[in-house]
Structure formats: structure tokens, C-alpha cells
Design an enzyme around this catalytic site. Sequence first.
Site, PDB file in Angstrom:
ATOM      1  N   GLY A 158      51.011  45.372  36.034  1.00 13.36           N
ATOM      2  CA  GLY A 158      51.849  46.531  35.751  1.00 13.36           C
ATOM      3  C   GLY A 158      51.305  47.472  34.709  1.00 13.36           C
TER       4      GLY A 158
ATOM      5  N   ASP B  91      54.411  39.162  43.094  1.00 14.50           N
ATOM      6  CA  ASP B  91      55.238  39.827  42.086  1.00 14.50           C
ATOM      7  C   ASP B  91      55.623  41.212  42.568  1.00 14.50           C
ATOM      8  OD1 ASP B  91      52.618  40.837  41.934  1.00 14.50           O
ATOM      9  OD2 ASP B  91      52.877  41.438  39.857  1.00 14.50           O
TER      10      ASP B  91
ATOM     11  N   GLN C 294      55.111  40.878  33.899  1.00 18.05           N
ATOM     12  CA  GLN C 294      55.594  42.227  34.178  1.00 18.05           C
ATOM     13  C   GLN C 294      56.518  42.660  33.040  1.00 18.05           C
ATOM     14  OE1 GLN C 294      54.491  44.330  36.230  1.00 18.05           O
ATOM     15  NE2 GLN C 294      53.435  43.165  37.841  1.00 18.05           N
TER      16      GLN C 294
ATOM     17  N   ASP D 173      43.990  38.561  44.852  1.00 17.19           N
ATOM     18  CA  ASP D 173      45.216  39.238  44.460  1.00 17.19           C
ATOM     19  C   ASP D 173      46.253  38.950  45.546  1.00 17.19           C
ATOM     20  OD1 ASP D 173      47.200  40.924  43.630  1.00 17.19           O
ATOM     21  OD2 ASP D 173      45.976  42.732  43.582  1.00 17.19           O
ATOM     22  N   SER D 174      47.505  38.790  45.163  1.00 24.16           N
ATOM     23  CA  SER D 174      48.543  38.349  46.093  1.00 24.16           C
ATOM     24  C   SER D 174      48.923  39.390  47.137  1.00 24.16           C
ATOM     25  CB  SER D 174      49.803  37.965  45.323  1.00 24.16           C
ATOM     26  OG  SER D 174      50.437  39.129  44.811  1.00 24.16           O
ATOM     27  N   GLY D 175      48.513  40.631  46.934  1.00 27.14           N
ATOM     28  CA  GLY D 175      48.924  41.694  47.833  1.00 27.14           C
ATOM     29  C   GLY D 175      50.168  42.425  47.370  1.00 27.14           C
ATOM     30  N   GLY D 176      50.782  41.945  46.288  1.00 25.71           N
ATOM     31  CA  GLY D 176      51.996  42.593  45.789  1.00 25.71           C
ATOM     32  C   GLY D 176      51.784  44.055  45.465  1.00 25.71           C
ATOM     33  N   TYR D 177      50.691  44.368  44.788  1.00 26.07           N
ATOM     34  CA  TYR D 177      50.432  45.764  44.426  1.00 26.07           C
ATOM     35  C   TYR D 177      50.213  46.619  45.671  1.00 26.07           C
ATOM     36  CZ  TYR D 177      48.288  49.904  42.405  1.00 26.07           C
ATOM     37  OH  TYR D 177      47.990  51.198  42.068  1.00 26.07           O
TER      38      TYR D 177
ATOM     39  N   ASP E  96      39.183  43.246  36.426  1.00 27.78           N
ATOM     40  CA  ASP E  96      38.701  43.733  37.718  1.00 27.78           C
ATOM     41  C   ASP E  96      39.081  45.196  37.832  1.00 27.78           C
ATOM     42  OD1 ASP E  96      40.926  44.181  40.164  1.00 27.78           O
ATOM     43  OD2 ASP E  96      41.677  43.116  38.413  1.00 27.78           O
TER      44      ASP E  96
ATOM     45  N   CYS F 129      18.460  45.103  35.831  1.00 30.29           N
ATOM     46  CA  CYS F 129      18.586  45.178  37.286  1.00 30.29           C
ATOM     47  C   CYS F 129      17.378  45.876  37.911  1.00 30.29           C
ATOM     48  CB  CYS F 129      19.867  45.937  37.632  1.00 30.29           C
ATOM     49  SG  CYS F 129      20.074  46.331  39.361  1.00 30.29           S
TER      50      CYS F 129
END
Length: 379
Positions: A224, A149, A197, A95-99, A274, A314
Amino acid sequence: MAALSFTLAHTDTHSKARAGIIQTDHGAIETPIFMPVGTVGSVKAVTQQQLQEEVRAQIILGNTYHLYLRPGTQVLEAAGGLHAFNGWHKPILTDSGGYQVFSLAANRKIKEEGVVFQSHIDGSRHLFSPENVMDIQRSIGADIIMAFDECPPYPSEYAYAKKSMALTHRWLDRCFARLAETPDKYGYTQNLFPIVQGSTFPDLRKQSCEYIASKEAAGNAIGGLSVGEPIDMMYEFAALCAENLPANKPRYLMGVGTPWDLLECISLGIDMFDCVMPTRNGRNGMIFTTEGVLNIKNKKWATDFSVIDAGMPCATSNFYSKAYLRHLFVAGEILGLQIASIQNLSFYLWLVGQARQHIIAGDYASWKTGMTDKIKQRL
């Protein structure tokens, strides 16, 4: 090395559900897929061996904001990238870190250049721009990297959402330009996913989808959503975006959600998911099982010596009893958090695997209804 490819194998006849295969330089990913969140390069309480052998994860996430702050790009580059650093040699998405800039960082200031923010760790000031976020993700070395974003809050005014969307699109152009200027660091291809977005405004969402689609990227993400809006609204906009994004590219709905959210959104044509829910809720005693949801802290489990989930393949699910897991939580033992996390992640991966099988079999829509009712039960 080869760029990411997506092969669409089957589409359900009574819904928009799809089964496909994403091919990356670190291996194949069967869709629909759930991706465990490993924010700082580690899925909380779960080892890489457990992720591979028990959870059966095919891809995990890292986060640009957190990895940039700790351990930093110098350490990651010295290690040879995140794959070498954490020992996970299957695909990774960052993830780009924008959030995180908008949800965690303090005193942020948004401008055309990027976002100036204060670290949530030590208060130090930093700038994230489309260019340096691409550079950081180059250093991390994920197979799939996300565009930088702005994630507008819910609710947002129309004027703000429109302005924010336009800024996200301009930043996207700069992300693509930066990647074109810089080579892959580690000898394999990194693939950029743009992010749709537009908040909760249908015309803006459609415009954003059209702009993102015009870039002909390897895959596309829907951002978003799951930021506080009603569930039915989230489904509505996930469906709208899926309808307006290319069918021949994987569609990634970011940050979603409950097991039944996954099943519903798969039926809308979403391929990738995710969420921190399986590990976060697991650490708080909420256990997802093939028979329903249980609060392991409840006294009713104190003398239930049946295994946690006999319906799961599992080993952990079939080794420990509900009574023992409750005991670990009541006693505050770390092992309880690990068992709960493995169970929940294994369940999510089992669920999307079952969804894939039923899409291929052609009965996904009817299977989804019965499975949703079953797994939503509170035990």
C-alpha cells in the site's frame, strides 16, 4: 525441506540499515536485495542466463494474477512448477495478484468471500479468494508466496482504510488456514509473507504491523505504499512499519522504487525490494548508471563512443557504447531494449550489493549520502 530462515549479520551503527542472509530451498539471498520483476514468468527482454551471469539476480518475481490467466495452473503443474517451466532454479517470489486485481481487472466486486473481477485479457469473470490464491501459488511453486490482501487507493478515507485493513487481516487468517490444509506440491517449502496495510494512517499501520507480527511468519511485507503518495510520506510509513515489524524476520517493501528510494529505505531497515522501474524505464530510454541518469534518446549521445557504464562489472555495460545504444533506440531495434534492461537491472543489483558491503564495513550512512547525490544527477 527446511522453512525459510533469516540470519542478521550486520547492522549499521549510524542508521537502521541491515545486512543479512535469507536461506530458501532454492538457495541463499544476500540482503539488502532487489528482485527483478518477471510478471508472467519472464523478466522483460532479459534471458535467464543474462539474469544469472550479468545481472547477478538472486531471486526473481512472478505474479499470481498474470500466471493464473496465462499459461494457467494446469500448464504450470504439468511442467513441475514455475522453476521448471522457465528454467530459473534460484529462489522465486510470487505476488498474490491482489494489487493487479485492484489496478488492472475491470468491474471488480469486493466481498468477504474474495474479489470477483473481469480479466483484462478477454473479459472473462473470475473469483480470487484467500483460499484459491493460496492454491494457485501452490501450483506456481514459488519459494515465497504473498498473502491475498486489499490494496486501498491513495488517498483513502480513514473509515475505508480501517475496514480494508480488517478485511486484509481476516483474509490473512484464511490464507494461513488454507496452507495448513494443503501440502507443498514440488517437494520444497513455500513460505507465506503477510502484508501490512493501513493506508497513510499511523495508528492503522501500527495496528496492522502488530497483527502481522503476531503471526510469526517467515517474513513480512509492507504494501500500500508507492501508490501515489508523496515520497516523504512513503519514507515516513516505511520507517514506521520497519520499526514495528520483527527485527529477526526479513522486511519486504513492495513496489519500490528509484535507486535513491532503495538507498533511503535500506537506511530505515528494509531488506527486500521489487519494482518494474529498471526495465520499464529502460525500455523508454532512461538509463541508470554509476555516474547518474541519462536519457539515451538525447542527441548529445549520438557521437559519444564511451561505454555505457565503465563503473559496472556487467559485460554488457562495458561492451556497447552510448552512441550505439542511442542508435538502436532511434532505429527502433529490439536489441536496444535488451541492452537498456540489462544495464538498469545490473545497476540495481550492483547498488544493493554495494550497500551491503558498506553496511558490513560500518560506513553505510555516510556512503549513502554521497552515492545518492551522484546517481541522481541528470547527465
